[in-house]
Design a protein around this motif. Sequence first.
Motif, PDB file in Angstrom:
ATOM      1  N   ALA A  45      50.674  39.354  74.944  1.00 47.82           N
ATOM      2  CA  ALA A  45      51.984  38.706  74.934  1.00 47.82           C
ATOM      3  C   ALA A  45      51.946  37.392  74.164  1.00 47.82           C
ATOM      4  O   ALA A  45      52.873  37.065  73.406  1.00 47.82           O
ATOM      5  N   GLN A  46      50.880  36.629  74.357  1.00 47.21           N
ATOM      6  CA  GLN A  46      50.750  35.374  73.613  1.00 47.21           C
ATOM      7  C   GLN A  46      50.628  35.628  72.119  1.00 47.21           C
ATOM      8  O   GLN A  46      51.213  34.902  71.307  1.00 47.21           O
TER       9      GLN A  46
ATOM     10  N   GLU B 295      53.968  36.486  70.778  1.00 54.94           N
ATOM     11  CA  GLU B 295      54.800  35.286  70.758  1.00 54.94           C
ATOM     12  C   GLU B 295      54.492  34.411  69.555  1.00 54.94           C
ATOM     13  O   GLU B 295      55.399  33.890  68.882  1.00 54.94           O
TER      14      GLU B 295
ATOM     15  N   ASP C  33      56.630  29.577  76.365  1.00 53.48           N
ATOM     16  CA  ASP C  33      57.345  29.907  75.151  1.00 53.48           C
ATOM     17  C   ASP C  33      57.105  28.881  74.052  1.00 53.48           C
ATOM     18  O   ASP C  33      57.416  27.709  74.195  1.00 53.48           O
ATOM     19  N   HIS C  34      56.583  29.338  72.909  1.00 54.16           N
ATOM     20  CA  HIS C  34      56.260  28.431  71.815  1.00 54.16           C
ATOM     21  C   HIS C  34      57.506  27.923  71.101  1.00 54.16           C
ATOM     22  O   HIS C  34      57.537  26.795  70.622  1.00 54.16           O
ATOM     23  N   GLU C  35      58.516  28.767  71.018  1.00 58.45           N
ATOM     24  CA  GLU C  35      59.726  28.319  70.330  1.00 58.45           C
ATOM     25  C   GLU C  35      60.395  27.208  71.104  1.00 58.45           C
ATOM     26  O   GLU C  35      60.859  26.221  70.534  1.00 58.45           O
TER      27      GLU C  35
ATOM     28  N   GLU D  75      55.836  36.073  66.411  1.00 63.22           N
ATOM     29  CA  GLU D  75      57.284  35.877  66.337  1.00 63.22           C
ATOM     30  C   GLU D  75      57.623  34.460  65.876  1.00 63.22           C
ATOM     31  O   GLU D  75      58.507  34.249  65.027  1.00 63.22           O
TER      32      GLU D  75
ATOM     33  N   GLU E   3      52.285  24.977  75.550  1.00 68.29           N
ATOM     34  CA  GLU E   3      51.745  25.945  74.605  1.00 68.29           C
ATOM     35  C   GLU E   3      50.407  26.478  75.076  1.00 68.29           C
ATOM     36  O   GLU E   3      50.113  27.652  74.966  1.00 68.29           O
TER      37      GLU E   3
END
Length: 375
Positions: free
Chosen positions: A299-300, A303, A162-164, A306, A157
């Motif tokens: 982008a972060q 993300e 990708d956080h998901e 989202e 993270e």
Amino acid sequence: MNSKSKSKSKSKFKIRHLAALSLTAMLVVSGCGNNTAGNAASNGSPANAPSSAAAATTVPAADKLNIKVSFYPMYEFTKNITGELADVEVLIPAGTEPHDWEPTAKDMAEISDADVLVYNGAGMEGWAQQVVDGTSGSKLITVEASKGLEIMEGTEEEEGHDHEHAHEEGTVSGEADHDHEHDHEDEQGEEAHAGEGHDHGGLDPHVWLAPAMAIQEVRTIEAALSAASPENAAAFKTNSEAYIAKLQQLDQEFKDGLKDTKRKDFITQHAAFGYLAREYGLTQVPIAGLSPEQEPSAAQMAEIVEFAKANNVKTIFFETLVSSSVADTIAQEIGAKTAVLNPIEGLTEEDTRNNLDYLGVMRQNLEALSAALNE
């Protein structure tokens, strides 16, 4: 400590003076960032000095250990061990973000003149290793409180991945059998070592935010101080155990308060809560990295937005001592609110007015986390 003769005192003064001059000349000190602008706080101990179980024995000032500590948690832990048996002074002023602080030549001279320097380590104080190297062979005893603990590397993270995916794969089980001696491995399964420099060497130094690891820091500090002042070792041990009992109670409160929450992930502006998350089966989803001044990319940010929408996140945490603008922006985007999750890197004026200490602020953190995770 035992009294010295006048001749020995003069000799000691000369040695200290020469060490201070040498340090001032040879060290080019780099901290974790630029000094905080406009800070008017002065060096010294926090106004709400922690209470201690120390005996009421009066010790002559000349016989007390002269201890310098890097920032607030180290002060709290050290002062609860020594009580009135030592003079403990914090180097980083109240209200100053520790990542931004650099010692001046005056600070360096005062450190070299002290008996003991206590610092967290694990890359938190970018200047500490230079102090240790510069005082090699002097009488100064340096104590790295996090020494012996397994230090986590920066997580996915924190590196903008990708956080998901991290949410799905990186949740830490709260059912692991901890022996609280903390022979942990980091989340990649590799043993990490303490780092240096502006970016903490890619490691997470925030071990004090997990009460069980704070206990180990207290024990490390107590052992070093007992070696430095054997005549006070018994008192230091008594004080240490009394304070550790409070930390153990705090640890149990976190276990009880977080074990049955509706959700296990939380979004925070600063990636300071990895150890706390690991201890209590939570997943930290940081907007930026280990440095509170690190700005996330577009982008972060997208993300995180989202992730928050997909997981119905209703609270975005920010921290004290730094701007909440990033957390505010994301909260506005998803219709959430913001709240404070305090990394306790220093007390605010409000904390001082309210007579808060480490234990009190950590309980505020528990209350904030519990509320957000049960929304």
